[in-house]
Design a protein around this motif. Sequence first.
Motif, PDB file in Angstrom:
ATOM      1  N   VAL A 127       0.550  -1.487   0.190  1.00 33.30           N
ATOM      2  CA  VAL A 127      -0.275   0.364   0.108  1.00 33.30           C
ATOM      3  C   VAL A 127       1.413   1.176   0.001  1.00 33.30           C
ATOM      4  N   SER A 128       2.009   0.883   1.070  1.00 39.97           N
ATOM      5  CA  SER A 128       2.855   2.558   0.413  1.00 39.97           C
ATOM      6  C   SER A 128       3.255   2.605  -0.877  1.00 39.97           C
ATOM      7  N   VAL A 129       4.475   1.150  -1.191  1.00 41.49           N
ATOM      8  CA  VAL A 129       5.010   1.738  -3.315  1.00 41.49           C
ATOM      9  C   VAL A 129       3.966   1.992  -3.991  1.00 41.49           C
ATOM     10  N   ILE A 130       2.731   1.026  -3.752  1.00 40.84           N
ATOM     11  CA  ILE A 130       1.565   1.732  -5.021  1.00 40.84           C
ATOM     12  C   ILE A 130       0.772   2.443  -4.683  1.00 40.84           C
ATOM     13  N   TRP A 131       0.146   2.422  -4.036  1.00 44.01           N
ATOM     14  CA  TRP A 131      -0.958   3.803  -3.452  1.00 44.01           C
ATOM     15  C   TRP A 131      -0.176   4.831  -3.287  1.00 44.01           C
ATOM     16  N   ASN A 132       0.724   4.705  -2.223  1.00 42.13           N
ATOM     17  CA  ASN A 132       1.479   6.252  -1.267  1.00 42.13           C
ATOM     18  C   ASN A 132       1.068   6.050  -0.503  1.00 42.13           C
ATOM     19  N   GLN A 133       0.063   5.313   0.484  1.00 40.41           N
ATOM     20  CA  GLN A 133      -0.206   5.488   1.517  1.00 40.41           C
ATOM     21  C   GLN A 133       0.606   5.630   2.690  1.00 40.41           C
ATOM     22  N   PRO A 134      -0.322   6.536   3.671  1.00 38.93           N
ATOM     23  CA  PRO A 134       0.648   6.746   5.193  1.00 38.93           C
ATOM     24  C   PRO A 134       1.387   4.938   5.733  1.00 38.93           C
ATOM     25  N   ALA A 135       1.704   4.574   4.670  1.00 34.77           N
ATOM     26  CA  ALA A 135       1.912   2.650   5.896  1.00 34.77           C
ATOM     27  C   ALA A 135       3.557   3.076   5.853  1.00 34.77           C
ATOM     28  N   MET A 136       4.147   2.105   7.609  1.00 35.67           N
ATOM     29  CA  MET A 136       5.399   2.306   7.849  1.00 35.67           C
ATOM     30  C   MET A 136       5.727   0.259   7.939  1.00 35.67           C
ATOM     31  N   ALA A 137       6.312  -0.025   6.533  1.00 35.32           N
ATOM     32  CA  ALA A 137       6.564  -1.508   6.669  1.00 35.32           C
ATOM     33  C   ALA A 137       7.736  -1.755   8.071  1.00 35.32           C
ATOM     34  N   VAL A 138       7.470  -2.589   8.603  1.00 40.97           N
ATOM     35  CA  VAL A 138       9.049  -2.919   9.847  1.00 40.97           C
ATOM     36  C   VAL A 138       9.155  -3.584   9.396  1.00 40.97           C
ATOM     37  N   ASP A 139      10.956  -3.887   9.013  1.00 36.69           N
ATOM     38  CA  ASP A 139      11.134  -5.367   9.012  1.00 36.69           C
ATOM     39  C   ASP A 139      12.590  -4.958   9.188  1.00 36.69           C
ATOM     40  N   VAL A 162       6.739  -0.163  17.456  1.00 36.39           N
ATOM     41  CA  VAL A 162       7.902   0.007  16.604  1.00 36.39           C
ATOM     42  C   VAL A 162       6.978   1.309  15.212  1.00 36.39           C
ATOM     43  N   GLU A 163       6.090   0.051  14.346  1.00 29.43           N
ATOM     44  CA  GLU A 163       5.510   1.101  13.549  1.00 29.43           C
ATOM     45  C   GLU A 163       4.610   2.143  13.878  1.00 29.43           C
ATOM     46  N   ASN A 164       3.563   1.872  15.392  1.00 31.95           N
ATOM     47  CA  ASN A 164       3.220   2.908  15.732  1.00 31.95           C
ATOM     48  C   ASN A 164       3.906   4.484  16.033  1.00 31.95           C
ATOM     49  N   GLU A 165       4.337   3.588  16.902  1.00 30.15           N
ATOM     50  CA  GLU A 165       5.382   5.106  17.346  1.00 30.15           C
ATOM     51  C   GLU A 165       5.722   6.121  15.920  1.00 30.15           C
ATOM     52  N   LEU A 166       6.201   5.186  14.997  1.00 31.35           N
ATOM     53  CA  LEU A 166       6.823   6.549  13.783  1.00 31.35           C
ATOM     54  C   LEU A 166       5.385   6.942  12.743  1.00 31.35           C
ATOM     55  N   VAL A 167       4.804   6.378  13.049  1.00 27.32           N
ATOM     56  CA  VAL A 167       3.821   7.188  12.147  1.00 27.32           C
ATOM     57  C   VAL A 167       3.368   8.026  13.326  1.00 27.32           C
ATOM     58  N   ALA A 168       3.622   7.980  14.308  1.00 24.44           N
ATOM     59  CA  ALA A 168       2.934   9.051  15.269  1.00 24.44           C
ATOM     60  C   ALA A 168       4.070   9.907  15.355  1.00 24.44           C
ATOM     61  N   ASN A 169       5.022   9.801  14.932  1.00 24.86           N
ATOM     62  CA  ASN A 169       5.408  10.686  14.614  1.00 24.86           C
ATOM     63  C   ASN A 169       6.591  11.368  13.748  1.00 24.86           C
ATOM     64  N   ALA A 178      10.141   8.002   4.395  1.00 26.13           N
ATOM     65  CA  ALA A 178      10.994   7.403   5.188  1.00 26.13           C
ATOM     66  C   ALA A 178      10.957   6.310   5.856  1.00 26.13           C
ATOM     67  N   HIS A 179      10.003   4.832   4.937  1.00 22.78           N
ATOM     68  CA  HIS A 179       9.600   4.074   4.922  1.00 22.78           C
ATOM     69  C   HIS A 179      11.309   3.586   4.378  1.00 22.78           C
ATOM     70  N   HIS A 180      11.308   4.648   3.216  1.00 18.51           N
ATOM     71  CA  HIS A 180      12.466   3.424   1.893  1.00 18.51           C
ATOM     72  C   HIS A 180      14.196   4.343   3.037  1.00 18.51           C
ATOM     73  N   TRP A 181      13.569   5.220   3.400  1.00 18.77           N
ATOM     74  CA  TRP A 181      14.558   6.438   3.846  1.00 18.77           C
ATOM     75  C   TRP A 181      15.942   5.107   4.952  1.00 18.77           C
ATOM     76  N   LEU A 182      14.346   4.694   6.075  1.00 17.01           N
ATOM     77  CA  LEU A 182      15.488   3.441   7.014  1.00 17.01           C
ATOM     78  C   LEU A 182      15.966   2.059   6.374  1.00 17.01           C
ATOM     79  N   ILE A 183      15.487   1.664   5.382  1.00 18.10           N
ATOM     80  CA  ILE A 183      15.921   0.146   5.046  1.00 18.10           C
ATOM     81  C   ILE A 183      17.190   0.689   4.406  1.00 18.10           C
ATOM     82  N   LEU A 184      16.773   1.798   3.421  1.00 21.86           N
ATOM     83  CA  LEU A 184      17.955   1.891   3.176  1.00 21.86           C
ATOM     84  C   LEU A 184      19.390   2.430   3.994  1.00 21.86           C
ATOM     85  N   HIS A 185      19.347   3.154   5.103  1.00 21.85           N
ATOM     86  CA  HIS A 185      19.930   3.035   6.273  1.00 21.85           C
ATOM     87  C   HIS A 185      20.715   2.635   6.451  1.00 21.85           C
TER      88      HIS A 185
END
Length: 227
Positions: A127-139, A162-169, A178-185
Amino acid sequence: MRTKERYRLLIDYFTQNFPEPETELAYTNPYELILAVVLSAQCTDKRVNMVTPALFEAFPTPEHLAAATSDDVLPYIKSISYPNNKARHLAGLGRMLVEQFGSEVPSTVEELVKLPGVGRKTANVIVSVIWNQPAMAVDTHVFRVSKRLGLVSKKARTPLDVENELVANLPTELIAKAHHWLILHGRYICVARRPKCEICPLSHFCAFFQKNFPNIPDDPENKLSSL
């Protein structure tokens, strides 16, 4: 340093240096992406990208995959981690897409998690990649980096925490990025065994760095010789 300040500095750095991050999985449509994401569980994107061209050619549509058995799928993904389980998941996923979703990849997390091999993390990616929804996938990368940087509290002990806190902030419009930023970092700098603090551009607000290297300057030129 306050948590809000850490988020501000994180956003400032990445919006200036990586304003349009993207997944490293190769795909051309939602159907191909969901197959790739299912295969990427506990496997590198690089490896997944090596096998998906032949997989996509053999099963170009949900209908083709729905008509296949796990034994039909297995030869195409045998170099992927847990190939037997994933072959069963893909075959079942194809059938469910056709039978229950009109051959279309669902656009909600609630529907996506009904598909074989699709958990909350995978659904959030879709949902994040395809539809740009504000979803945080936590791997594992997002979980580790969030903890080390000090973006989430010590109470955040599960991926959902972790997902809930990231989304809240995070600002809603930046959650998908931000999902991609954190994964790539996490994939290239803040690696699991030995984070590359000597070249990390985020160390000046990183809780892990400040705790473990309190006497090392933030200046990258001096930092390199001190670690």
